[in-house]
Design a protein around this motif. Structure first.
Motif, mmCIF file in Angstrom:
data_model
loop_
_atom_site.group_PDB
_atom_site.id
_atom_site.type_symbol
_atom_site.label_atom_id
_atom_site.label_comp_id
_atom_site.label_asym_id
_atom_site.label_seq_id
_atom_site.Cartn_x
_atom_site.Cartn_y
_atom_site.Cartn_z
ATOM 1 N N VAL A 235 4.551 3.764 3.536
ATOM 2 C CA VAL A 235 4.471 2.588 2.678
ATOM 3 C C VAL A 235 4.155 1.417 3.606
ATOM 4 O O VAL A 235 4.860 1.191 4.595
ATOM 5 N N VAL A 236 3.076 0.703 3.330
ATOM 6 C CA VAL A 236 2.651 -0.394 4.201
ATOM 7 C C VAL A 236 2.633 -1.689 3.403
ATOM 8 O O VAL A 236 2.077 -1.737 2.304
ATOM 9 N N ILE A 237 3.238 -2.720 3.964
ATOM 10 C CA ILE A 237 3.231 -4.018 3.296
ATOM 11 C C ILE A 237 2.460 -5.014 4.164
ATOM 12 O O ILE A 237 2.855 -5.340 5.285
ATOM 13 N N ALA A 238 1.299 -5.424 3.677
ATOM 14 C CA ALA A 238 0.468 -6.431 4.334
ATOM 15 C C ALA A 238 0.760 -7.763 3.655
ATOM 16 O O ALA A 238 0.628 -7.873 2.436
ATOM 17 N N ASN B 92 10.855 8.291 -6.528
ATOM 18 C CA ASN B 92 12.107 9.013 -6.334
ATOM 19 C C ASN B 92 12.245 9.575 -4.924
ATOM 20 O O ASN B 92 13.312 10.076 -4.566
ATOM 21 N N ASN B 93 11.188 9.505 -4.144
ATOM 22 C CA ASN B 93 11.237 9.918 -2.745
ATOM 23 C C ASN B 93 11.488 8.713 -1.850
ATOM 24 O O ASN B 93 11.440 7.563 -2.303
ATOM 25 N N THR B 94 11.758 8.961 -0.592
ATOM 26 C CA THR B 94 11.883 7.868 0.375
ATOM 27 C C THR B 94 10.805 8.018 1.442
ATOM 28 O O THR B 94 10.452 9.139 1.826
ATOM 29 N N TYR B 95 10.313 6.880 1.923
ATOM 30 C CA TYR B 95 9.189 6.852 2.855
ATOM 31 C C TYR B 95 9.492 5.909 4.017
ATOM 32 O O TYR B 95 10.184 4.888 3.839
ATOM 33 N N PRO B 96 8.944 6.181 5.199
ATOM 34 C CA PRO B 96 8.954 5.177 6.260
ATOM 35 C C PRO B 96 8.009 4.045 5.871
ATOM 36 O O PRO B 96 7.027 4.260 5.150
ATOM 37 N N ALA B 97 8.318 2.840 6.335
ATOM 38 C CA ALA B 97 7.527 1.671 5.954
ATOM 39 C C ALA B 97 7.041 0.924 7.195
ATOM 40 O O ALA B 97 7.698 0.933 8.237
ATOM 41 N N ILE B 98 5.893 0.269 7.056
ATOM 42 C CA ILE B 98 5.303 -0.498 8.153
ATOM 43 C C ILE B 98 4.878 -1.858 7.625
ATOM 44 O O ILE B 98 4.197 -1.954 6.604
ATOM 45 N N HIS C 96 0.859 -1.178 0.000
ATOM 46 C CA HIS C 96 0.000 0.000 0.000
ATOM 47 C C HIS C 96 0.904 1.239 0.000
ATOM 48 O O HIS C 96 1.736 1.391 0.910
ATOM 49 N N VAL C 97 0.744 2.095 -0.992
ATOM 50 C CA VAL C 97 1.591 3.295 -1.081
ATOM 51 C C VAL C 97 0.744 4.544 -0.911
ATOM 52 O O VAL C 97 -0.449 4.549 -1.210
ATOM 53 N N PRO C 98 1.360 5.635 -0.422
ATOM 54 C CA PRO C 98 0.594 6.847 -0.088
ATOM 55 C C PRO C 98 0.055 7.567 -1.322
ATOM 56 O O PRO C 98 0.528 7.352 -2.442
ATOM 57 N N PRO C 99 -0.917 8.441 -1.117
ATOM 58 C CA PRO C 99 -1.377 9.296 -2.208
ATOM 59 C C PRO C 99 -0.214 10.128 -2.756
ATOM 60 O O PRO C 99 0.648 10.575 -1.997
ATOM 61 N N GLY C 100 -0.163 10.293 -4.072
ATOM 62 C CA GLY C 100 0.919 11.059 -4.675
ATOM 63 C C GLY C 100 2.260 10.374 -4.591
ATOM 64 O O GLY C 100 3.309 11.024 -4.665
ATOM 65 N N PHE C 101 2.246 9.060 -4.453
ATOM 66 C CA PHE C 101 3.486 8.290 -4.297
ATOM 67 C C PHE C 101 4.463 8.585 -5.426
ATOM 68 O O PHE C 101 4.107 8.621 -6.599
ATOM 69 N N ASP C 102 5.733 8.785 -5.047
ATOM 70 C CA ASP C 102 6.797 9.085 -6.000
ATOM 71 C C ASP C 102 7.972 8.169 -5.695
ATOM 72 O O ASP C 102 8.572 8.250 -4.612
#
Length: 308
Positions: free
Chosen positions: A63-66, A29-35, A21-27
């Motif tokens: 960024v969430v990985i189920a 080229n950016n970095t995100y915290p993940a759960i 599951h990725v956030p709205p406006g996912f890019d």
């Protein structure tokens, strides 16, 4: 809105199926915290771990990985429906191995969340997997304690002996014994005279509110012996130092999440820890009911933002 990508995680043994599951406006080229979001016992990635908590946390910027645990859902592994806690905890490391290869995931900001039995697994994983920087348990259950108590009729030795006999029979060619966790319907539960709010809540959730073909709601009897001897909270006073949040409802049922939640909150060595008791909520209210889930998320989102 968040979006979902289906992935297959390669391991030495089999593939683990997961929804990213990725956030709205996912890019990318950016970095995100993940759960990591770990599903309940008998559940799957498409249910509360994904379509409720995974979706909401992604919409909050993570960024969430189920993922489906090994032998369950769409993941590989044999024999099917094996509920082996050691393997379940190892799956967290396998999923993290995948996450740290993704260029848009910040490897230093990975958290874990688990619901029901997944909460107990997430807590144990956080003790030994130091790449997990924050851990959340939502109506979490110590599956080993439950197997020694209610799931064995409070006769763990008798249960282990029966499992041993069944495993011997299966080794000699007998059919596998796969036991359902729940009645097949609410009507069947009523006819059986079941009154426990957790069993009734589980039956309602899995058969009416959120049925899914990938959900197990059953376990291979002969391979549950490992769970009887396992304890999700063993060494928590020494090894559980990760920031921790525990969410429980205040209407306890037979699965014991309220009791387990208060126990791990008290025992954890974590310097940062929070206990959230949702008033009027049962175990299964915290799976998908908007009010209780909203209260849980109101604490989970800032917890992860502050600790990842």
């Amino acid at each position: 809105m968040s979006t979902v990508k289906t992935v297959q995680i390669k391991t030495r043994y089999w593939d683990i199926a997961a929804d990213l599951h990725v956030p709205p406006g996912f890019d990318e080229n950016n970095t995100y915290p993940a759960i990591l979001s770990a599903h309940p016992i008998g559940s799957c990635k498409e249910q509360t771990a994904g379509n409720v908590y995974g979706k909401a946390l992604a919409e909050s910027g993570f960024v969430v990985i189920a993922f489906d645990r090994s032998t369950q859902g769409q993941s590989g592994g044999e024999p099917r429906y094996t509920e082996d806690p050691a393997m379940a905890v190892e799956d967290f490391s396998r999923v993290i191995d995948h996450l740290v290869t993704l260029p848009y995931v910040d490897a230093d900001r990975i958290g874990a969340l688990g619901i029901c039995g997944g909460g107990g697994y997430a807590i144990k994983a956080a003790m030994i997997e130091r790449r997990i920087k924050a851990v959340a348990s939502v109506t979490g259950v110590n599956f080993g304690r439950l197997c020694r108590e209610g799931f064995s009729g409070f006769d763990p030795i008798g249960q282990l002996q029966a499992m041993a006999r069944q495993r011997t029979a299966e080794a000699r060619g007998a059919a596998l014994q796969v036991d359902p966790f729940l009645p097949p319907s609410m009507a069947a539960a009523t006819q059986a005279g079941i009154t426990d709010i957790d069993v009734l809540g589980a039956t309602d959730y899995y058969t009416r509110r959120c049925p899914h073909d990938n959900a197990g709601t059953r376990a291979l009897f002969s391979r549950r012996a490992a769970a009887v001897a396992w304890d999700a909270f063993h060494l928590a006073e020494t090894l559980l130092t990760t920031p921790l949040i525990v969410v429980v409802g205040d209407k306890p049922g037979g699965f014991g999440a309220y009791r387990d939640g208060l126990e791990i909150y008290a025992r954890a060595a974590s310097k940062v820890k929070e206990l959230v008791v949702v008033e009027g909520a049962t175990h299964y209210d915290l799976y998908d009911q908007p009010g209780p889930v909203g209260q849980a998320l109101a604490r989970l989102v800032p917890f992860f933002k502050n600790n990842l």
